[in-house]
Design an enzyme around this catalytic site. Structure first.
Site, mmCIF file in Angstrom:
data_model
loop_
_atom_site.group_PDB
_atom_site.id
_atom_site.type_symbol
_atom_site.label_atom_id
_atom_site.label_comp_id
_atom_site.label_asym_id
_atom_site.label_seq_id
_atom_site.Cartn_x
_atom_site.Cartn_y
_atom_site.Cartn_z
ATOM 1 N N SER A 98 -57.408 -80.979 -36.157
ATOM 2 C CA SER A 98 -58.132 -80.269 -35.099
ATOM 3 C C SER A 98 -59.524 -79.961 -35.630
ATOM 4 C CB SER A 98 -57.416 -78.954 -34.778
ATOM 5 O OG SER A 98 -58.234 -78.113 -33.983
ATOM 6 N N TYR A 115 -52.774 -71.248 -37.447
ATOM 7 C CA TYR A 115 -53.072 -72.598 -36.955
ATOM 8 C C TYR A 115 -54.266 -73.183 -37.711
ATOM 9 C CZ TYR A 115 -54.375 -76.222 -33.529
ATOM 10 O OH TYR A 115 -54.708 -77.406 -32.914
HETATM 11 N N1 NAP Z 1 -54.945 -79.165 -26.841
HETATM 12 C C1 NAP Z 1 -55.980 -79.058 -27.654
HETATM 13 O O1 NAP Z 1 -57.077 -78.606 -27.260
HETATM 14 C C2 NAP Z 1 -55.849 -79.483 -29.093
HETATM 15 C C3 NAP Z 1 -57.006 -79.467 -29.874
HETATM 16 C C4 NAP Z 1 -56.923 -79.860 -31.198
HETATM 17 C C5 NAP Z 1 -55.724 -80.290 -31.722
HETATM 18 N N2 NAP Z 1 -54.617 -80.302 -30.941
HETATM 19 C C6 NAP Z 1 -53.359 -80.771 -31.564
HETATM 20 O O2 NAP Z 1 -52.730 -81.720 -30.759
HETATM 21 C C7 NAP Z 1 -51.323 -81.705 -31.022
HETATM 22 C C8 NAP Z 1 -50.587 -81.644 -29.702
HETATM 23 O O3 NAP Z 1 -50.845 -80.407 -29.069
HETATM 24 P P1 NAP Z 1 -50.963 -80.248 -27.485
HETATM 25 O O4 NAP Z 1 -52.265 -79.645 -27.204
HETATM 26 O O5 NAP Z 1 -50.587 -81.501 -26.823
HETATM 27 O O6 NAP Z 1 -49.880 -79.095 -27.238
HETATM 28 P P2 NAP Z 1 -48.446 -79.119 -26.534
HETATM 29 O O7 NAP Z 1 -48.520 -79.684 -25.169
HETATM 30 O O8 NAP Z 1 -47.933 -77.736 -26.725
HETATM 31 O O9 NAP Z 1 -47.606 -80.140 -27.417
HETATM 32 C C9 NAP Z 1 -46.985 -79.784 -28.616
HETATM 33 C C10 NAP Z 1 -45.871 -80.791 -28.856
HETATM 34 O O10 NAP Z 1 -45.267 -80.488 -30.128
HETATM 35 C C11 NAP Z 1 -43.869 -80.491 -29.957
HETATM 36 N N3 NAP Z 1 -43.241 -79.608 -30.939
HETATM 37 C C12 NAP Z 1 -43.547 -78.303 -31.187
HETATM 38 N N4 NAP Z 1 -42.718 -77.825 -32.128
HETATM 39 C C13 NAP Z 1 -41.887 -78.851 -32.475
HETATM 40 C C14 NAP Z 1 -40.806 -78.965 -33.383
HETATM 41 N N5 NAP Z 1 -40.401 -77.943 -34.140
HETATM 42 N N6 NAP Z 1 -40.179 -80.163 -33.479
HETATM 43 C C15 NAP Z 1 -40.566 -81.210 -32.710
HETATM 44 N N7 NAP Z 1 -41.578 -81.162 -31.844
HETATM 45 C C16 NAP Z 1 -42.222 -79.980 -31.725
HETATM 46 C C17 NAP Z 1 -43.635 -80.031 -28.520
HETATM 47 O O11 NAP Z 1 -42.416 -80.555 -28.019
HETATM 48 P P3 NAP Z 1 -41.031 -79.747 -27.838
HETATM 49 O O12 NAP Z 1 -41.385 -78.343 -27.421
HETATM 50 O O13 NAP Z 1 -40.327 -80.534 -26.785
HETATM 51 O O14 NAP Z 1 -40.368 -79.828 -29.170
HETATM 52 C C18 NAP Z 1 -44.781 -80.715 -27.797
HETATM 53 O O15 NAP Z 1 -44.426 -82.024 -27.443
HETATM 54 C C19 NAP Z 1 -51.065 -80.490 -31.923
HETATM 55 O O16 NAP Z 1 -50.947 -80.888 -33.267
HETATM 56 C C20 NAP Z 1 -52.323 -79.669 -31.732
HETATM 57 O O17 NAP Z 1 -52.593 -78.873 -32.852
HETATM 58 C C21 NAP Z 1 -54.636 -79.901 -29.648
#
Ligand code: NAP
Length: 262
Positions: A149, A164
């Site tokens: 990130s 985080y």
């Molecule tokens: N959105 C942003 O602005 C942003 C910016 C920078 C980086 N990111 C990164 O992008 C990645 C995805 O995030 P997102 O924004 O798409 O959020 P999200 O929609 O909340 O997705 C998170 C995913 O991680 C899975 N997860 C969480 N805990 C888990 C566990 N213990 N075991 C297996 N799967 C798990 C969740 O699935 P289940 O709940 O079904 O397990 C979900 O599919 C993350 O690493 C986040 O840090 C996001």
């Protein structure tokens, strides 16, 4: 083969994307499938995975939904065995699963801190280690792409996410270190550092969107003046997974509308 296929085609490759039951992980899985890879998608919510798998199979590749918690080593081993049997050895690993507990630093609970560490950092290491062992044994190299990130390099002026930010900083360093150690096995290890994207992590479920007071902060500090569309991450993951990136390792590719440029 078409010149573009030669550069970016992933036909015959097997990808594993964690956290592909929602948000950016779905987009990473879809992108790799669009380039021709068979894709295993792993998360805890089985119903969501099944729906995503159906959508991805419609792209003409195989997609295997695997229910597992990335913090549980036995579940990781079972998941990898299932993927090996159904699709073959993993060529491309996208460590995307992540959580962002929100609480001000002075009140941040130890439990939330440990959870963030466990999902965002330890699981990335444990899964990379397992996948790399198989890649090393096979001798054909491979690709590991960690979803870090912009918060891995900077403080967060929008949300109070101390655990985080700390874990994403570590993911960035882990990426560079693994790139150095595993280069001898032709395993490249890179990271994507997204800026702000709407997802379950950033959206207020009551509003169905990022809350206006947060959105305003995100947009006002982003040179391109808006949040990203998850589809704008597709090119980055395809590139890092593709033959075109064979000499790219230890890189952190920001896809952030310029957030980290100043
Ligand atoms: N959105 C942003 O602005 C942003 C910016 C920078 C980086 N990111 C990164 O992008 C990645 C995805 O995030 P997102 O924004 O798409 O959020 P999200 O929609 O909340 O997705 C998170 C995913 O991680 C899975 N997860 C969480 N805990 C888990 C566990 N213990 N075991 C297996 N799967 C798990 C969740 O699935 P289940 O709940 O079904 O397990 C979900 O599919 C993350 O690493 C986040 O840090 C996001």
């Amino acid at each position: 083969m078409e010149p573009l296929q030669e550069l970016f085609g992933l036909r015959g490759k097997v990808a594993l994307v964690t956290g592909a039951s929602s948000g950016l992980g779905v987009e990473f899985a879809r992108a790799l499938a669009t380039a021709g890879a068979d894709v295993a998608i792993l998360a805890r919510r089985q119903d969501r995975l099944k729906a995503v798998a159906q959508e991805i199979e419609a792209l003409g590749v195989r997609c295997l939904p695997v229910t597992a918690d990335v913090t549980d080593e036995a579940q990781l081993d079972r998941a990898l065995a299932e993927i090996e049997k159904a699709l073959g050895t993993v060529d491309i690993l996208v460590n995307n699963a992540g959580i962002a507990p929100a609480a001000r630093a002075e009140k941040h609970g130890r439990k939330e801190w440990e959870q963030a560490l466990s999902v965002n950092l330890t699981a990335v290491f444990l899964l990379s280690q397992r996948v790399a062992r198989a890649m090393i044994a096979r001798g054909k190299g491979g690709r590991i792409i960690n979803i870090s990130s912009v918060m891995g390099e900077l403080g967060n002026p929008v949300f109070p996410t101390v655990s985080y930010n700390a874990t994403k900083g570590a993911v960035t360093t882990l990426t560079r270190h693994l790139a150095v150690e595993w280069a001898q096995h032709r395993i490249t290890v890179n990271a994507i550092a997204p800026g702000w994207f709407p997802s379950e992590m950033t959206i207020d479920p009551k509003l169905g969107d990022v809350a206006p007071r947060f959105k305003e902060k995100m947009e006002s500090r982003t040179p391109l003046g808006r949040l990203g569309d998850p589809r704008e991450l597709a090119g980055a993951v395809i590139f890092l997974a593709s033959p075109a990136a064979s000499y790219v390792t230890g890189a952190v590719l920001a896809v952030d509308g310029g957030w980290s440029a100043w």
